[in-house]
Design a protein around this motif. Structure first.
Motif, mmCIF file in Angstrom:
data_model
loop_
_atom_site.group_PDB
_atom_site.id
_atom_site.type_symbol
_atom_site.label_atom_id
_atom_site.label_comp_id
_atom_site.label_asym_id
_atom_site.label_seq_id
_atom_site.Cartn_x
_atom_site.Cartn_y
_atom_site.Cartn_z
ATOM 1 N N VAL A 517 62.232 -21.419 30.256
ATOM 2 C CA VAL A 517 61.320 -22.226 31.074
ATOM 3 C C VAL A 517 62.114 -23.222 31.906
ATOM 4 O O VAL A 517 61.896 -23.372 33.121
ATOM 5 N N ILE A 518 63.048 -23.905 31.270
ATOM 6 C CA ILE A 518 63.840 -24.920 31.977
ATOM 7 C C ILE A 518 64.725 -24.273 33.027
ATOM 8 O O ILE A 518 64.867 -24.784 34.151
ATOM 9 N N ASP A 519 65.329 -23.160 32.694
ATOM 10 C CA ASP A 519 66.160 -22.453 33.673
ATOM 11 C C ASP A 519 65.341 -22.063 34.900
ATOM 12 O O ASP A 519 65.818 -22.161 36.041
ATOM 13 N N GLN A 559 69.800 -31.837 18.119
ATOM 14 C CA GLN A 559 70.835 -31.237 18.967
ATOM 15 C C GLN A 559 70.218 -30.503 20.153
ATOM 16 O O GLN A 559 70.738 -30.579 21.279
ATOM 17 N N LEU A 560 69.105 -29.813 19.923
ATOM 18 C CA LEU A 560 68.442 -29.087 21.006
ATOM 19 C C LEU A 560 67.939 -30.044 22.076
ATOM 20 O O LEU A 560 68.046 -29.764 23.277
ATOM 21 N N GLN A 561 67.386 -31.178 21.662
ATOM 22 C CA GLN A 561 66.940 -32.155 22.639
ATOM 23 C C GLN A 561 68.119 -32.685 23.455
ATOM 24 O O GLN A 561 68.022 -32.854 24.676
ATOM 25 N N GLY A 562 69.240 -32.943 22.787
ATOM 26 C CA GLY A 562 70.433 -33.375 23.509
ATOM 27 C C GLY A 562 70.870 -32.343 24.535
ATOM 28 O O GLY A 562 71.256 -32.689 25.665
ATOM 29 N N ASN A 563 70.798 -31.072 24.172
ATOM 30 C CA ASN A 563 71.165 -30.001 25.102
ATOM 31 C C ASN A 563 70.233 -29.970 26.315
ATOM 32 O O ASN A 563 70.671 -29.738 27.450
ATOM 33 N N ILE A 564 68.945 -30.209 26.078
ATOM 34 C CA ILE A 564 67.972 -30.216 27.177
ATOM 35 C C ILE A 564 68.248 -31.383 28.120
ATOM 36 O O ILE A 564 68.241 -31.223 29.349
ATOM 37 N N PHE A 565 68.490 -32.555 27.563
ATOM 38 C CA PHE A 565 68.822 -33.717 28.397
ATOM 39 C C PHE A 565 70.071 -33.431 29.229
ATOM 40 O O PHE A 565 70.122 -33.743 30.423
ATOM 41 N N LYS A 567 71.246 -30.503 30.120
ATOM 42 C CA LYS A 567 70.968 -29.463 31.109
ATOM 43 C C LYS A 567 70.295 -30.051 32.344
ATOM 44 O O LYS A 567 70.643 -29.709 33.485
ATOM 45 N N PHE A 568 69.350 -30.955 32.138
ATOM 46 C CA PHE A 568 68.686 -31.583 33.281
ATOM 47 C C PHE A 568 69.632 -32.514 34.041
ATOM 48 O O PHE A 568 69.551 -32.623 35.266
ATOM 49 N N LYS A 569 70.515 -33.187 33.315
ATOM 50 C CA LYS A 569 71.487 -34.049 33.998
ATOM 51 C C LYS A 569 72.383 -33.238 34.920
ATOM 52 O O LYS A 569 72.683 -33.639 36.044
ATOM 53 N N GLU A 570 72.808 -32.092 34.444
ATOM 54 C CA GLU A 570 73.703 -31.246 35.240
ATOM 55 C C GLU A 570 72.968 -30.576 36.391
ATOM 56 O O GLU A 570 73.520 -30.423 37.480
ATOM 57 N N GLY A 571 71.699 -30.185 36.164
ATOM 58 C CA GLY A 571 71.003 -29.395 37.169
ATOM 59 C C GLY A 571 70.132 -30.169 38.126
ATOM 60 O O GLY A 571 69.892 -29.718 39.255
ATOM 61 N N VAL A 572 69.639 -31.361 37.709
ATOM 62 C CA VAL A 572 68.697 -32.104 38.543
ATOM 63 C C VAL A 572 69.260 -33.443 38.996
ATOM 64 O O VAL A 572 69.147 -33.819 40.160
ATOM 65 N N GLY A 573 69.844 -34.181 38.070
ATOM 66 C CA GLY A 573 70.351 -35.514 38.387
ATOM 67 C C GLY A 573 70.222 -36.404 37.175
ATOM 68 O O GLY A 573 70.453 -35.975 36.046
ATOM 69 N N GLN A 574 69.835 -37.642 37.385
ATOM 70 C CA GLN A 574 69.697 -38.571 36.274
ATOM 71 C C GLN A 574 68.484 -38.216 35.408
ATOM 72 O O GLN A 574 67.505 -37.651 35.882
ATOM 73 N N VAL A 575 68.588 -38.593 34.129
ATOM 74 C CA VAL A 575 67.486 -38.399 33.196
ATOM 75 C C VAL A 575 67.122 -39.749 32.600
ATOM 76 O O VAL A 575 68.009 -40.532 32.233
ATOM 77 N N GLN A 576 65.842 -40.025 32.529
ATOM 78 C CA GLN A 576 65.361 -41.262 31.943
ATOM 79 C C GLN A 576 64.453 -40.948 30.765
ATOM 80 O O GLN A 576 63.897 -39.853 30.670
ATOM 81 N N GLY A 577 64.308 -41.912 29.853
ATOM 82 C CA GLY A 577 63.484 -41.728 28.675
ATOM 83 C C GLY A 577 62.239 -42.585 28.729
ATOM 84 O O GLY A 577 62.180 -43.584 29.443
ATOM 85 N N PHE A 582 66.872 -43.995 20.078
ATOM 86 C CA PHE A 582 68.219 -44.331 20.522
ATOM 87 C C PHE A 582 69.191 -43.156 20.456
ATOM 88 O O PHE A 582 70.308 -43.271 20.930
ATOM 89 N N TYR A 583 68.805 -42.021 19.903
ATOM 90 C CA TYR A 583 69.690 -40.866 19.974
ATOM 91 C C TYR A 583 69.775 -40.317 21.397
ATOM 92 O O TYR A 583 70.645 -39.493 21.702
ATOM 93 N N THR A 584 68.903 -40.796 22.292
ATOM 94 C CA THR A 584 68.951 -40.364 23.696
ATOM 95 C C THR A 584 69.928 -41.188 24.526
ATOM 96 O O THR A 584 70.188 -40.841 25.679
ATOM 97 N N LEU A 585 70.480 -42.270 23.991
ATOM 98 C CA LEU A 585 71.292 -43.184 24.797
ATOM 99 C C LEU A 585 72.495 -42.520 25.466
ATOM 100 O O LEU A 585 72.850 -42.904 26.588
ATOM 101 N N PRO A 586 73.144 -41.536 24.844
ATOM 102 C CA PRO A 586 74.257 -40.897 25.558
ATOM 103 C C PRO A 586 73.825 -40.116 26.794
ATOM 104 O O PRO A 586 74.677 -39.736 27.606
ATOM 105 N N TYR A 587 72.522 -39.884 26.973
ATOM 106 C CA TYR A 587 72.054 -39.000 28.042
ATOM 107 C C TYR A 587 71.270 -39.723 29.141
ATOM 108 O O TYR A 587 71.185 -39.219 30.258
#
Length: 760
Positions: A517-519, A559-565, A567-577, A582-587
């Motif tokens: 779906v994301i791809d 881990q899957l959520q980290g991968n999704i974040f 993937k969107f950073k690489e393909g779309v741009g910035q990602v916000q929460g 706080f496990y999202t902070l690296p993304y």
């Protein structure tokens, strides 16, 4: 052939004598001194924790501690007889024990001699177990001492020690490591070697009373991750029988939820806890296995006179097994085979005297985030603070025959709002578009293309191009965690998240289903030219998945959520929460709707801006929408106190349309009504916080009752007065007054700013 000794009084005495000799040998051996330099793997014989009379002899003997490791800040000493340790801080002279403060032990008169809880307090490990072979069995608590446990396989490591707590009576063995790392002592429960026999572990608390203190310090407190952070003040209260705090880190796992009642307490979005007593303080971070941990805090009076908090490491959880869905029949049980894996690591960061408070805790956690997760100091885009505006495209209203589509803000109208705000002087904006997808805000799944009724893809491209011409980024809100439309080929029965009992959970989607779906969506997002996505659902909720095709443990889901974040950073741009853990902070580069209060329950005494102190100057954050505040003036002052970026949600149409929608229920969103107020509110935020948006919060304190001061790196001070009457410095009538500044007056329900140079 097995020989059996005939039972007689004489033989019984011989057996007792042999047992006594074994115990004597175990505790009177001349142990070799530990090698502090080379950290060789020295071996020690197994030992059983001794049974003693009540008093100081119940606790480890100071003479038995031997040096295990040291660095330029700390010395780690351990007791081979009990498995306990203590840490000496070379900077301050403070001593930390893995058991309750021994100087206060003789005052422990609330827990009776011989009781299980008195053994708990002394024990290096507590655990809960269950006998699944007995269908009438229920979970039972136990500990190392009450089970006559044995310490096995003790080894010295270069930076600490390793041992196994063996409880043969329960056929349970718990291997652990304790190490020094800079200003931290790090404890680890090793998953490899963790063993069970006929009984099964429910949870383990390792060194649960590390730093435990009685209420001798009236200014002492425990810190818990409730909302933005909360303090449980020390009180010698014997009536706290219902005040045990326990919350799962990162919120409840819905796959194990056993009740339909949603809790009203703020979730523990941060994996942290701490204690401050006198000139001592520590902040703990649950590292490996945080997704399986509960933060537990117990004030004095609940179980004895000590205040203590810890990380409870869960290995199994109850779940609801449905037997007849149509008749709503089910029962609550455990699954013996489903034991949560992974090592469990807690890092205790010991604070120097000057930093022994919640501000020091948050600052040390900020440093940890930078060192361990690569967060970097924020570089503001402009000297003006950014205004975050969220525009609602559309939603639906439930009808008698079919749902009604309610258009709120078209892309053309969004362009008009952005243009007008820019002309009114707001040059630094971030635009978020919500409810742009097919079917509007309440429709999930198959998000793209943009709904044609609000402008379609072409209208969105035009909005983005116009915003970019004004140097304004545009983000789309996207929720990939649910699908109620059936688009993207989604079928709940096949692709839905399932709980431990095998039942689908609401309209939630299995994370592994999202890959394709994301791809598919990535190219469409790129064609729109947007600057990124603000994800909702993902990052906020973390669940196990028992869909047989897409199964994932809670650890795998993280881990899957980290991968999704990523993937969107690489393909779309910035990602916000959005209200993200706080496990999202690296993304993420921003968090919207970061909690700025606490739960107002019996557990906590006051909220503190722990999360904001940790994050300010690293990533931007907002609180609730300004035009949706519950207590407008108080919330305005708190936003200034907590260093929040201003945020509004607007609709071009009258908000009457929004009151009865399926999703958002907005009561004051009409842009035309809010335009001038938004400009004025932004002016205040920019004036107060614009110059410090990239700075760390250096201090925060209570000057008087309901008078707070926040200080930034350059010395800028923001003082807010929540009282209806003026605050004048030097007035010490309020509780916890600590103002020494002099010459300050803050009107009631107002604020002042004192710049680093001293100007107001």
């Amino acid at each position: 052939m097995i020989w059996k000794l005939p039972i007689s009084k004489k033989n019984t005495m011989l057996l007792l004598l042999a047992a006594a000799l074994i115990v004597f040998a175990a505790f009177h051996l001349d142990l070799t001194a530990l090698d502090e330099g080379k950290g060789e793997a020295l071996q020690f014989p197994a030992s059983t924790v001794p049974q003693v009379e009540p008093g100081l002899d119940e606790l480890p003997n100071p003479a038995d501690f031997q040096l295990a490791a040291q660095n330029d800040k700390l010395r780690l000493l351990m007791d081979p007889k009990t498995g306990h340790f203590k840490v000496e801080d070379k900077r301050s002279g403070s001593v930390w024990h893995s058991y309750p403060n021994p100087e206060q032990w003789e005052k422990e008169d609330l827990i009776k001699e011989g009781s299980l809880w008195r053994y708990h307090l002394r024990s290096p490990v507590m655990f809960q177990y269950m006998d699944f072979s007995d269908h009438k069995s229920s979970p039972k608590d136990a500990n190392m001492i009450s089970e006559n446990g044995t310490i096995k396989d003790l080894q010295m490591l270069p930076d600490g020690f390793k041992l196994t707590f063996d409880m043969p009576s329960k056929q349970i063995a718990v291997p652990v490591e304790v190490k020094l790392e800079d200003d931290s002592v790090v404890t680890r429960i090793l998953d490899e070697g963790l063993s069970e026999g006929s009984l099964s572990l429910i949870w383990i608390r390792l060194y649960p009373f590390f730093g435990a203190q009685q209420s001798a310090d009236p200014d002492g407190y425990m810190f818990i991750p409730d909302g933005s952070g909360a303090l449980m003040k020390f009180r010698d209260n014997h009536m706290n029988v219902n005040k045990l705090y326990r919350e799962p880190v990162y919120g409840q796992d819905l796959s194990f939820k056993v009740s339909n009642l949603d809790g009203t307490r703020s979730p523990a979005m941060m994996p942290v806890f701490g204690i401050k007593s006198g000139a001592q303080g520590f902040i703990s971070v649950v590292e490996d296995g945080a997704e399986y941990a509960d933060i537990t805090a117990s004030p004095a009076g609940v179980f004895g006179r000590y205040n203590w908090n810890t990380a409870q490491m869960n290995y199994r959880s109850t779940f609801k097994q449905v037997t007849n869905a149509k008749k709503n029949r089910s029962f609550i049980t455990y699954n013996k085979e489903e034991r949560f894996g992974s090592d469990r690591v807690v890092r205790y960061m010991l604070l120097d005297k000057a930093d022994a408070d919640y501000v020091g805790m948050a600052a040390r956690y900020r440093q940890y985030l930078m060192e361990k997760h690569g967060l970097k100091k924020l570089e503001p885009k402009s000297s003006n603070i950014p205004l975050e505006i969220t525009l609602l495209g559309a939603d639906t209203e439930t009808g008698f025959v079919k749902d009604k589509y309610l258009k709120q803000t078209t892309t053309a109208q969004a362009k008009q709002i952005v243009s007008e705000l820019h002309e009114l002087g707001i040059k630094n904006m971030t635009v978020h578009y919500k409810g742009w997808q097919n079917g509007g805000y309440s429709s999930s799944g198959g998000l793209l293309p943009v709904d044609s009724r609000i402008g379609g893809n072409e209208g969105m491209k035009q909005l983005v191009e116009f915003a970019h011409s004004l140097d304004i980024p545009v983000y789309l809100d996207a929720d990939y965690s649910s699908n109620n439309s059936g688009r993207d080929g989604f079928r709940k029965r096949n692709h839905g998240l399932r709980d431990m009992g095998g039942s689908p959970i609401r309209d939630l989607v299995s994370l592994k289903f999202l890959d394709k779906v994301i791809d598919k969506d990535m190219e469409a997002y790129q064609s729109l030219g947007i600057d990124g996505l603000r994800l909702t659902g993902l990052g906020r909720y973390l669940n196990s998945d028992f869909n047989s095709k897409y199964a994932a443990s809670r650890h795998e889901s993280l881990q899957l959520q980290g991968n999704i974040f990523d993937k969107f950073k690489e393909g779309v741009g910035q990602v916000q929460g959005t209200a993200a853990n706080f496990y999202t902070l690296p993304y993420v580069n921003s968090i919207s709707r970061l909690p700025n209060d606490y739960s107002y329950d019996l557990f906590s005494d006051s909220s503190v801006p722990f999360a904001q102190i940790a994050l300010h100057g690293l990533i931007s954050y907002t609180s609730e929408y300004i035009n949706e505040r519950q207590q407008y003036r108080n919330d305005f002052l708190r936003d200034l106190e907590y260093g929040v970026n201003p945020s509004f949600i607007f609709t071009y149409s009258n908000e009457e349309k929004s009151k009865y929608t399926k999703g958002l229920h907005l009561f004051s969103s009409n842009y035309a009504v809010w335009e001038q107020a938004a400009v004025e509110e932004y002016r205040i935020f920019n004036e107060v916080l614009g110059s410090v948006q990239g700075q760390f919060i250096a201090a925060h304190r209570t000057l008087a009752d309901k008078v707070k001061e926040t200080t930034y790196e350059d010395g800028t001070r923001v003082i807010v007065n929540y009282n209806p009457e003026p605050y004048v410095s030097g007035d010490t009538s309020g509780e916890n007054s600590s103002d020494t500044s002099g010459g300050i007056r803050v009107e009631g329900q107002s604020y002042i700013v004192i710049r680093g140079g001293g100007t107001k």
